[in-house]
Design an enzyme around this catalytic site. Structure first.
Site, PDB file in Angstrom:
ATOM      1  N   LYS A   1      20.126  17.028 -36.186  1.00  0.00           N
ATOM      2  CA  LYS A   1      19.337  15.871 -35.764  1.00  0.00           C
ATOM      3  C   LYS A   1      20.050  15.215 -34.591  1.00  0.00           C
ATOM      4  CE  LYS A   1      16.928  12.205 -38.255  1.00  0.00           C
ATOM      5  NZ  LYS A   1      17.054  11.384 -39.465  1.00  0.00           N
TER       6      LYS A   1
HETATM    7  C1  E4P Z   1      14.153   9.611 -40.380  1.00  0.00           C
HETATM    8  O1  E4P Z   1      14.599  10.714 -40.218  1.00  0.00           O
HETATM    9  C2  E4P Z   1      14.952   8.404 -40.584  1.00  0.00           C
HETATM   10  O2  E4P Z   1      16.059   8.727 -41.398  1.00  0.00           O
HETATM   11  C3  E4P Z   1      14.225   7.305 -41.307  1.00  0.00           C
HETATM   12  O3  E4P Z   1      12.907   7.623 -41.617  1.00  0.00           O
HETATM   13  C4  E4P Z   1      14.510   5.920 -40.863  1.00  0.00           C
HETATM   14  O4  E4P Z   1      13.729   5.003 -41.586  1.00  0.00           O
HETATM   15  P1  E4P Z   1      13.996   3.431 -41.617  1.00  0.00           P
HETATM   16  O5  E4P Z   1      13.319   2.810 -40.454  1.00  0.00           O
HETATM   17  O6  E4P Z   1      13.362   3.004 -42.916  1.00  0.00           O
HETATM   18  O7  E4P Z   1      15.480   3.235 -41.584  1.00  0.00           O
END
Ligand code: E4P
Length: 222
Positions: free
Chosen positions: A90
């Site tokens: 990622k």
């Molecule tokens: C996605 O890969 C992220 O880890 C995640 O969905 C972030 O979400 P949040 O805005 O609830 O922190």
């Protein structure tokens, strides 16, 4: 639409995997930090827990800023998985992140470009060879924009231009997000375990079960 769990918590990941609905896992530095464990150890643990999923996203840490630093971290992360196919690197949506994405994609390594908030960012990530692009719905809703509309537009863009990247609807906060991104054409929604629990429930299901149980008891008693 496939479902990934957005978590670094082994209990939640195990529970979701056991139900049989999981196609992948996404983590991020905040989720891992909450667990108070070493990042690489937790990624290794997760990879072992969910052997049959298509993807486990491990994010390069915030101290990797240049493409070279991100690639160096990615190479270490890939080793954890013994070069198996389900680890996904990622990467942040920056020019360096895109450069690292192109490098890794050319080597056949799966990538997920994260923190996407515009259609143009999704276009760039797809053109950099990303396997997955992650628009963050909830965080857009938080600033009074419509996160689902972003997914609608990215899905349309990818369809018009035959782009292969899969859309992971991320920052999903509630059941209505899940339904709407599924109908919008997201390939995947990554959701916390609480949302998986919520979308499994309906008050009429509970009432129906109670009635079946009561009727059954009466019939058995005669
Ligand atoms: C996605 O890969 C992220 O880890 C995640 O969905 C972030 O979400 P949040 O805005 O609830 O922190």
């Amino acid at each position: 639409m496939k479902l990934f769990i957005d978590s670094a918590n082994v209990v939640d990941i195990k529970k979701a995997y056991k139900v049989g609905v999981l196609s992948g896992v996404t983590t991020n530095p905040s989720l891992v930090a909450k667990e108070g464990v070493k990042f690489e150890d937790r990624i290794e643990e997760i990879l072992k827990l969910v052997p049959k999923v298509e993807s486990v996203s491990a994010e390069v840490t915030p101290d990797a800023v240049t493409a070279e630093e991100m690639i160096a971290q990615a190479e270490e992360l890939i080793k954890i998985n013994n070069y198996d196919k389900n680890i996904t690197i990622k990467l942040p949506m920056t020019l360096d992140g895109l450069e690292a994405c192109r490098y890794l994609a050319d080597k056949g390594i799966k990538t997920n470009v994260t923190l996407i908030f515009t259609v143009n960012q999704a276009l760039l990530a797809a053109r950099a060879g990303a396997t997955y692009v992650s628009p963050f719905l909830g965080r857009l809703d938080d600033i009074s924009e419509d996160g689902v509309q972003l997914v609608v537009k990215i899905a349309e863009l990818f369809r018009i231009h035959n782009l292969d990247a899969q859309i992971i609807a991320a920052s999903v906060r509630h059941p209505d997000h899940v339904t709407r991104v599924a109908m919008a054409g997201a390939h995947i929604a990554t959701v916390p375990f609480s949302v998986i629990e919520q979308i499994s429930k309906h008050p009429l299901t509970d009432q129906g079960l109670e009635k079946f149980a009561a009727d059954w008891k009466k019939a058995v008693k005669g």
